[in-house]
Motif scaffolding. Structure first.
Motif, PDB file in Angstrom:
ATOM      1  N   THR A  19      -1.398  12.625  -0.427  1.00  0.00           N
ATOM      2  CA  THR A  19      -0.734  11.482   0.215  1.00  0.00           C
ATOM      3  C   THR A  19      -1.388  10.155  -0.176  1.00  0.00           C
ATOM      4  N   ILE A  20      -2.373  10.206  -1.077  1.00  0.00           N
ATOM      5  CA  ILE A  20      -3.077   8.986  -1.489  1.00  0.00           C
ATOM      6  C   ILE A  20      -2.877   8.759  -2.984  1.00  0.00           C
TER       7      ILE A  20
ATOM      8  N   THR B  86      -4.918  -2.141   5.160  1.00  0.00           N
ATOM      9  CA  THR B  86      -4.339  -1.590   6.381  1.00  0.00           C
ATOM     10  C   THR B  86      -5.240  -0.456   6.893  1.00  0.00           C
TER      11      THR B  86
ATOM     12  N   GLY C  49       0.804  -1.212   0.000  1.00  0.00           N
ATOM     13  CA  GLY C  49       0.000   0.000   0.000  1.00  0.00           C
ATOM     14  C   GLY C  49       0.831   1.253   0.000  1.00  0.00           C
ATOM     15  N   GLU C  50       2.121   1.115  -0.214  1.00  0.00           N
ATOM     16  CA  GLU C  50       2.991   2.286  -0.192  1.00  0.00           C
ATOM     17  C   GLU C  50       3.547   2.557  -1.581  1.00  0.00           C
TER      18      GLU C  50
ATOM     19  N   ALA D  19      -4.449   2.608   7.232  1.00  0.00           N
ATOM     20  CA  ALA D  19      -4.259   3.769   6.350  1.00  0.00           C
ATOM     21  C   ALA D  19      -5.019   3.586   5.041  1.00  0.00           C
ATOM     22  N   GLN D  20      -4.983   2.382   4.500  1.00  0.00           N
ATOM     23  CA  GLN D  20      -5.722   2.114   3.273  1.00  0.00           C
ATOM     24  C   GLN D  20      -7.231   2.222   3.504  1.00  0.00           C
TER      25      GLN D  20
ATOM     26  N   LYS E 237       3.370   7.329  -0.287  1.00  0.00           N
ATOM     27  CA  LYS E 237       1.919   7.532  -0.342  1.00  0.00           C
ATOM     28  C   LYS E 237       1.184   6.248   0.038  1.00  0.00           C
ATOM     29  N   THR E 238      -0.044   6.412   0.508  1.00  0.00           N
ATOM     30  CA  THR E 238      -0.916   5.262   0.721  1.00  0.00           C
ATOM     31  C   THR E 238      -1.581   4.931  -0.605  1.00  0.00           C
ATOM     32  N   THR E 239      -1.376   3.716  -1.079  1.00  0.00           N
ATOM     33  CA  THR E 239      -1.904   3.297  -2.376  1.00  0.00           C
ATOM     34  C   THR E 239      -3.097   2.373  -2.179  1.00  0.00           C
TER      35      THR E 239
END
Length: 454
Positions: A67-68, A323, A29-30, A325-326, A34-36
């Motif tokens: 950041t996404i 996650t 996811g990074e 964050a995701q 960035k959060t992907t």
């Protein structure tokens, strides 16, 4: 249902049958800090205008949320492959699934609890409870957010009504009236009424009919769901179809139609009536070049005390493997793309203007995600750019709200629909097929599948 993986972006954009692609949500996811997240729902290349809209929305979201990182896919939901993709870690972070699916996904812990994230969304306290109900678990937690919701109705060709001596402003309100109208339309050379019968659509539409006859397809016995196919209403609905097919000869010659087949012939003026959705109009005009003034829709006909219609649509959920964050990023995307045009009049109007410029339907009646204090100003903003024959939808708007909205069967609905396809096909293709016998076979086939799913 509403065409493979029904998909609509607010004010009447095209419902899309997507192509294939896939990305795993099981990655880190990074992406450069960035959060992907991967997101389903991108229109296919064959729908260039709405695909461009989608990609523009992705770009706008990423600009507003630096950041996404969004990785979209045009994978469509498919009952035959979805479970395998999800179990194998090949499903997206943001999933769009029919209303048949959340109960099973929640029970198997395959989708994330979004209750905390939802509380921080704009107008979180203004949701219409019916909009959140399909993705709310028995524990009271919310595992998904609405993408689109629709109530099935009777789609009819106003020109064929006039040709048959029927009043297009007074469509059938009961199944007896549907039968009478179908016979008159058949006299003009068109099929008076048609029933979809393949790829689970036969079971889907028969379920809606059963609701309108006062029944259900599944019932609770203790803490388990079992088939209710032999309780009466499903048999009454299937016998009604049998009578129209074999006694009245009002359903035409082709009884093995997909939804696309039926909608194509309907737009060509070969079919007088069928069960469909408001959004059928988008495909009718955009894909099949139907005449806007000939399209009509009424509330789902009722019979024998029934006062219900089937509630369908799509829910956006988040893969349980995401996650924290995701998960937060996914809810932000769902809010930005699916929810904001339903609560923000400016966003709704901007989308309406874009859709009108692309000659997509604007102003179609919708089931609101929010209470009237929120949805009222949104609808007013959209109406300023409406491009549909509003009066043709009046019978649907007037009477659908009087009906109970009943969600699709809560356990293994797609398996149930598949079993019912066979029953509907048998009754409409074999004169000697007995509706109760065919439902008995379907119940025997689906009972162990329901047991296994619980």
């Amino acid at each position: 249902m509403d065409v493979p993986a029904p998909r609509r972006w607010m004010a009447g954009a095209l419902v899309l049958a997507a192509a294939t692609a896939g990305c795993s949500s099981g990655s880190s996811g990074e992406d450069s800090g960035k959060t992907t997240i991967t997101v389903a729902g991108m229109p296919p290349t064959t729908a260039a205008k709405t695909r461009t809209q989608f990609l523009d929305a992705v770009a706008a979201f990423e600009k507003a949320n630096p950041t996404i990182k969004i990785k979209p896919t045009d994978t469509q939901w498919d009952a035959r492959t979805f479970a395998t993709r999800l179990a194998g870690g090949n499903a997206e972070t943001v999933l769009t699934v029919p209303l048949t699916e959340p109960p099973g996904l929640i029970a198997r812990r395959q989708v994330a609890d979004l209750s905390a994230e939802i509380k921080s969304l704009p107008h979180a306290g203004d949701f219409d409870p019916r909009a959140l109900a399909p993705a709310t678990g028995a524990d009271g937690k919310v595992y998904g957010l609405p993408v689109t919701e629709y109530a099935l109705g009777l789609v009819y060709n106003r020109a064929l009504f006039t040709k048959a001596g029927l009043d297009p402003d007074r469509p059938p309100a009961t199944w007896d009236e549907v039968r009478a109208a179908a016979k008159k339309i058949a006299g003009t050379g068109a099929a008076g009424y048609t029933q979809m019968t393949v790829k689970n659509t036969g079971g889907w539409i028969l379920t809606a009919m059963t609701y309108s006859f006062g029944g259900r397809m599944e019932k609770q016995e203790g803490d388990r769901y079992v088939p209710a196919l032999l309780d009466g209403p499903a048999e009454q609905a299937l016998r009604h179809l049998s009578t129209m097919r074999w006694q009245d000869d009002s359903m035409g010659a082709n009884q093995l139609r997909t939804q696309q087949d039926a909608e194509r012939d309907f737009a060509a003026g070969k079919i007088g009536m069928m069960i469909g959705t408001v959004n059928s109009y988008s495909r009718y005009t955009t894909l099949y070049s139907g005449k806007p003034d000939d399209f009509g829709i009424a509330a789902l006909p009722q019979q024998g005390g029934g006062k219900a219609t089937l509630l369908g649509g799509l829910v956006a959920a988040v893969n349980a493997k995401a996650t924290a964050a995701q998960r937060a990023a996914a809810v932000k995307w769902i809010d930005f793309y699916y929810l904001k045009p339903n609560y923000d009049p400016a966003a709704a109007e901007q989308l309406a203007v874009a859709n009108a410029a692309d000659k997509l339907a604007v102003g179609l009646p919708t089931l609101p995600f929010y209470g009237t204090s929120v949805s009222g100003p949104v609808n007013a903003a959209i109406a300023k750019h409406g491009n549909i024959p509003v009066s043709n939808f009046a019978p649907y708007v007037k009477d659908t709200d009087k009906l109970e909205y009943v969600v699709e069967p809560p356990v293994a609905a797609q398996d149930l629909y598949g079993a019912l396809d066979t029953a509907v096909q048998a009754v409409l293709t074999r004169k000697d097929a007995d509706p109760r016998d065919e439902l008995t076979k379907a119940a025997a086939r689906v009972a162990p599948l329901l047991e296994k799913a619980q």
